[in-house]
Design an enzyme around this catalytic site. Structure first.
Site, PDB file in Angstrom:
ATOM      1  N   ALA A 154      14.380  -8.926   0.125  1.00 31.74           N
ATOM      2  CA  ALA A 154      13.659  -7.689   0.433  1.00 31.74           C
ATOM      3  C   ALA A 154      12.194  -7.930   0.087  1.00 31.74           C
ATOM      4  CB  ALA A 154      14.228  -6.541  -0.391  1.00 31.74           C
ATOM      5  N   LYS A 155      11.309  -7.349   0.872  1.00 32.34           N
ATOM      6  CA  LYS A 155       9.862  -7.565   0.625  1.00 32.34           C
ATOM      7  C   LYS A 155       9.371  -6.476  -0.313  1.00 32.34           C
ATOM      8  CE  LYS A 155       6.246  -9.079   3.598  1.00 32.34           C
ATOM      9  NZ  LYS A 155       5.838 -10.297   2.937  1.00 32.34           N
ATOM     10  N   ILE A 156       9.623  -6.689  -1.610  1.00 34.71           N
ATOM     11  CA  ILE A 156       9.380  -5.667  -2.621  1.00 34.71           C
ATOM     12  C   ILE A 156       8.010  -5.883  -3.260  1.00 34.71           C
ATOM     13  CG2 ILE A 156      10.186  -4.803  -4.869  1.00 34.71           C
ATOM     14  CD1 ILE A 156      13.054  -5.547  -3.936  1.00 34.71           C
TER      15      ILE A 156
END
Ligand code: PMP
Length: 323
Positions: A154-156
């Site tokens: 996930a691109k957190i």
């Protein structure tokens, strides 16, 4: 500087797109984002957004990881972005940055019982790494975030502290970029890009289970390798010292595009600059993103309607809604 942002469900002047210091995402990194590029094709007087829907599909998956639920579908998000780009009227290569973030104001680390918001802005953008044919790279002393610590797929927002540590260490040591290893010492990726190496005619890239971000460009490169170059693609764990024996190596990603690696840990890779497979992938990539390959035109979303494509920016009247 951009002129507009989509913010709190309205298109507003960029100066009005501001959050409070008490915003949860600012305090705890509880946001997700995307990086999308659009390419200006001067011959066609058209701006093409590359892989727009794929980016927003990943974005909504990142939202799931942080329990962010937005009132928008992939299609809504694409339309908002196209609307933004039309208002900006850019006639240059552009970077698009959507964010979904916990917008509640107050103290307390958690994911549940918080409000979320969506924003997107876009600005003209050039190269991410200057030396894009022979980048000098070092293996980082920082390890990649682990799936069971901060989900790497996930691109957190908060996870990019990990990328920043690796990038700055590499830059301050005189390198262009870092290669980051997994906790168990295998090659994961660059600080913000996926990694490929070529050995004995095969293209090798780490598997999705080695804590990589599942890159959209990585998938594009895979298709080019298999369908255009006829090169076998192997997805497998890579040891550190395999890097020193690669015939070619390159990074790929939306920001970095395709960057040939010239040396790793002060050992030359192959001929010391982008090798033949890397160069062909670069060429195909830049042709595809700017809408010059009819076969891959479905990856490119035109921003301007055909009949308006040649109108100068000044003639496109902009009506701003919201505050
Ligand atoms: N890994 C990381 C950590 C990234 O930030 C990026 C850029 N989004 C990539 C890989 C490449 O992904 P993509 O090709 O989808 O841009």
């Amino acid at each position: 500087m951009p002129s507009y942002a989509f913010f709190k469900n309205n298109m507003v002047p960029i100066e009005e797109a501001k959050v409070s210091v008490m915003t949860h995402a600012f305090n705890y990194g509880t946001g997700v984002f995307e990086g999308i590029r659009a390419y200006w094709n001067d011959d066609q007087q058209q701006l093409y957004v590359f892989q727009l829907a794929a980016h927003y599909a990943r974005f909504l998956n990142s939202c799931k990881a942080l329990m962010i639920s937005l009132p928008y579908s992939v299609d809504d998000l694409c339309q908002i972005t196209l609307d933004l780009l039309r208002r900006e009227g850019y006639k240059a290569n552009t970077y698009i940055r959507p964010l979904a973030y916990k917008s509640s104001e107050g103290i307390g680390v958690r994911l549940h019982d918080l409000e979320a918001d969506f924003t997107v802005f876009a600005l003209p953008f050039g190269k991410y790494i200057e030396k894009d044919e022979c980048a000098k790279v070092a293996v980082s002393s920082w390890r990649r975030v682990d799936d069971n610590a901060i989900p790497a797929r996930a691109k957190i927002v908060g996870a990019y502290v990990n990328s920043a540590l690796a990038k700055t260490e590499a830059a301050l040591n005189g390198y262009d970029e870092a290669i980051v290893l997994t906790q168990d010492g295998h090659v994961s990726e660059g600080s913000a890009e996926n990694f490929w190496m070529v050995k004995n005619g095969k293209a090798i890239t780490p598997p999705v289970s080695d804590n990589i971000l599942e890159g959209i460009t990585r998938q594009v490169v895979r298709e080019f390798l298999q369908n255009e170059l006829g090169v076998e693609v192997v997805e497998r764990t890579i040891d550190r010292t395999e890097l020193y024996q690669a015939d070619e190596a390159f990074f790929c990603g939306t920001g970095v595009e395709i960057v040939g690696i010239g040396e790793i840990d002060r050992r030359p890779v192959g001929i010391g600059r982008a090798g033949p497979i890397t160069r062909r992938i670069r060429q195909l990539y830049f042709d595809a993103v700017s809408g010059r390959l009819p076969k891959y035109l479905s990856w490119c979303t035109p921003v301007y309607p055909e009949q308006r494509a040649t109108m100068p920016r000044i003639e496109r009247k902009v009506k701003v809604t919201g505050k």
